[in-house]
Design an enzyme around this catalytic site. Structure first.
Site, PDB file in Angstrom:
ATOM      1  N   LYS A   8      -5.873  15.209  -1.932  1.00 14.58           N
ATOM      2  CA  LYS A   8      -5.890  14.526  -3.294  1.00 14.58           C
ATOM      3  C   LYS A   8      -7.335  13.791  -2.885  1.00 14.58           C
ATOM      4  O   LYS A   8      -7.556  13.698  -1.827  1.00 14.58           O
ATOM      5  CB  LYS A   8      -4.703  13.591  -3.432  1.00 14.58           C
ATOM      6  CG  LYS A   8      -4.301  12.840  -2.417  1.00 14.58           C
ATOM      7  CD  LYS A   8      -5.176  11.394  -2.370  1.00 14.58           C
ATOM      8  CE  LYS A   8      -4.829  10.470  -1.134  1.00 14.58           C
ATOM      9  NZ  LYS A   8      -6.040   9.402  -0.926  1.00 14.58           N
ATOM     10  N   GLY A  97      -4.150  14.736   3.670  1.00 13.03           N
ATOM     11  CA  GLY A  97      -3.853  15.907   4.188  1.00 13.03           C
ATOM     12  C   GLY A  97      -2.580  16.153   4.861  1.00 13.03           C
ATOM     13  O   GLY A  97      -1.421  16.721   4.718  1.00 13.03           O
ATOM     14  N   SER A  99      -0.090  13.654   5.009  1.00 12.77           N
ATOM     15  CA  SER A  99       1.061  13.349   3.943  1.00 12.77           C
ATOM     16  C   SER A  99       1.366  14.757   2.907  1.00 12.77           C
ATOM     17  O   SER A  99       2.456  14.598   2.797  1.00 12.77           O
ATOM     18  CB  SER A  99       0.362  12.215   2.828  1.00 12.77           C
ATOM     19  OG  SER A  99       0.207  11.032   3.654  1.00 12.77           O
ATOM     20  N   ASP A 132       1.605   7.419   0.775  1.00 17.39           N
ATOM     21  CA  ASP A 132       1.150   8.404  -0.491  1.00 17.39           C
ATOM     22  C   ASP A 132       1.798   9.684  -0.279  1.00 17.39           C
ATOM     23  O   ASP A 132       1.721  10.437  -1.166  1.00 17.39           O
ATOM     24  CB  ASP A 132      -0.478   8.301  -0.125  1.00 17.39           C
ATOM     25  CG  ASP A 132      -0.867   9.137   1.193  1.00 17.39           C
ATOM     26  OD1 ASP A 132       0.096   9.324   2.030  1.00 17.39           O
ATOM     27  OD2 ASP A 132      -1.968   9.603   1.187  1.00 17.39           O
TER      28      ASP A 132
END
Length: 271
Positions: A8, A97, A99, A132
């Site tokens: 993200k 990455g 998470s 996250d």
């Protein structure tokens, strides 16, 4: 069974206030991007974990994939699994990455074992792994507040824009990122800014961490400048760094131009 955990980016990041517990309240937009790891599980007579791709300097028991598996094991009967992670998302980049790997592991085991766990419960389990991490369960754009752990869906699509993502060989610590930031409520919420054309974001959307990170790591600021010089509509550091992304109307050719040759570089279209 295989899945492809995606990264993200943070669209803007405002440090709003300091909390009594010493953490900070922030607001940011999490947006999923097609930079992906690969995660595979197969039935086995004993649980084992292997990893290839980008090396991660951490003991196996601290890998978030293993933490996700152990979190499920405290609640459900999970058979022995052979697990392999191909790491392609840079770590220490502000891309989430680790998470993502954990959240996708929860979903993968849920599907593989037929556990039929509701997404709400998967999010609750993910929240025990990282702030996250729950974002990647539903994996759609959100307005994130609190410590980055409270999510509100937002109607935002960057479909057909082109993304260039650059990560230099630089590590930024979280205390370093916060060191020169004075918490303050933004004049305009990111929820309002993202309703504007992307071409207007440059003058309105900021990442507060840039004011701490850029003076200490000028290479990160130079990357942002280069992306704008290359025609980016909007460019920013993602999270606390050290990756920087640019959004473009047309395909980029930084790799062909041998720019960012000493960095991780990803170029592609968003869908």
């Amino acid at each position: 069974m295989i899945c492809f955990p995606n990264a993200k980016i943070n669209l803007g990041l405002n440090v709003v206030s300091k909390r009594p517990d010493g953490y900070h309240n922030i607001e940011t937009i999490f947006y999923p991007i097609p930079v992906r790891d690969a995660l595979e599980i197969v039935a086995s007579d004993r649980t084992c974990f292997t990893q290839t791709g980008i090396p991660v300097d951490a003991p196996q028991e601290k890998n978030l994939v293993i933490k996700a598996l152990n979190a499920l094991k405290t609640r459900y009967e999970i058979p022995p699994l052979e697990i392999h992670l191909l790491k392609a998302i840079p770590f220490g980049a502000g891309l989430g990455g680790g998470s993502a790997d954990a959240a996708f592991m929860l979903k993968l085991v849920n599907d593989f074992c037929g556990l039929d766990i509701h997404p709400d419960e998967l999010e609750a389990i993910a929240s025990t792994i990282g702030a996250d991490c729950p974002f990647f369960i539903r994996n759609t754009p959100v307005f994130a507040t609190g410590t980055g752990n409270q999510f509100e869906p937002v109607d935002l699509s960057l479909k057909d824009y082109y993304l260039c993502l650059v990560k230099p060989d630089v590590a930024v610590s979280t205390p370093e990122a916060y060191s020169m930031v004075t918490p303050a409520a933004p004049e305009t919420s990111l929820k309002e800014i993202i309703r504007l054309p992307v071409s207007e974001w440059k003058e309105r959307m900021v990442n507060d961490f840039e004011r701490s990170v850029f003076p200490r790591h000028p290479v990160i600021e130079r990357i942002k400048d280069t992306l704008y010089e290359g025609g980016a509509l909007y460019a920013a550091m993602s999270g606390s760094g050290s990756s920087v992304f640019g959004l473009f109307e047309k395909p980029t050719h930084f790799k062909e131009q041998s720019l960012f040759s000493d960095c991780f570089l990803w170029e592609g279209q968003l869908s």
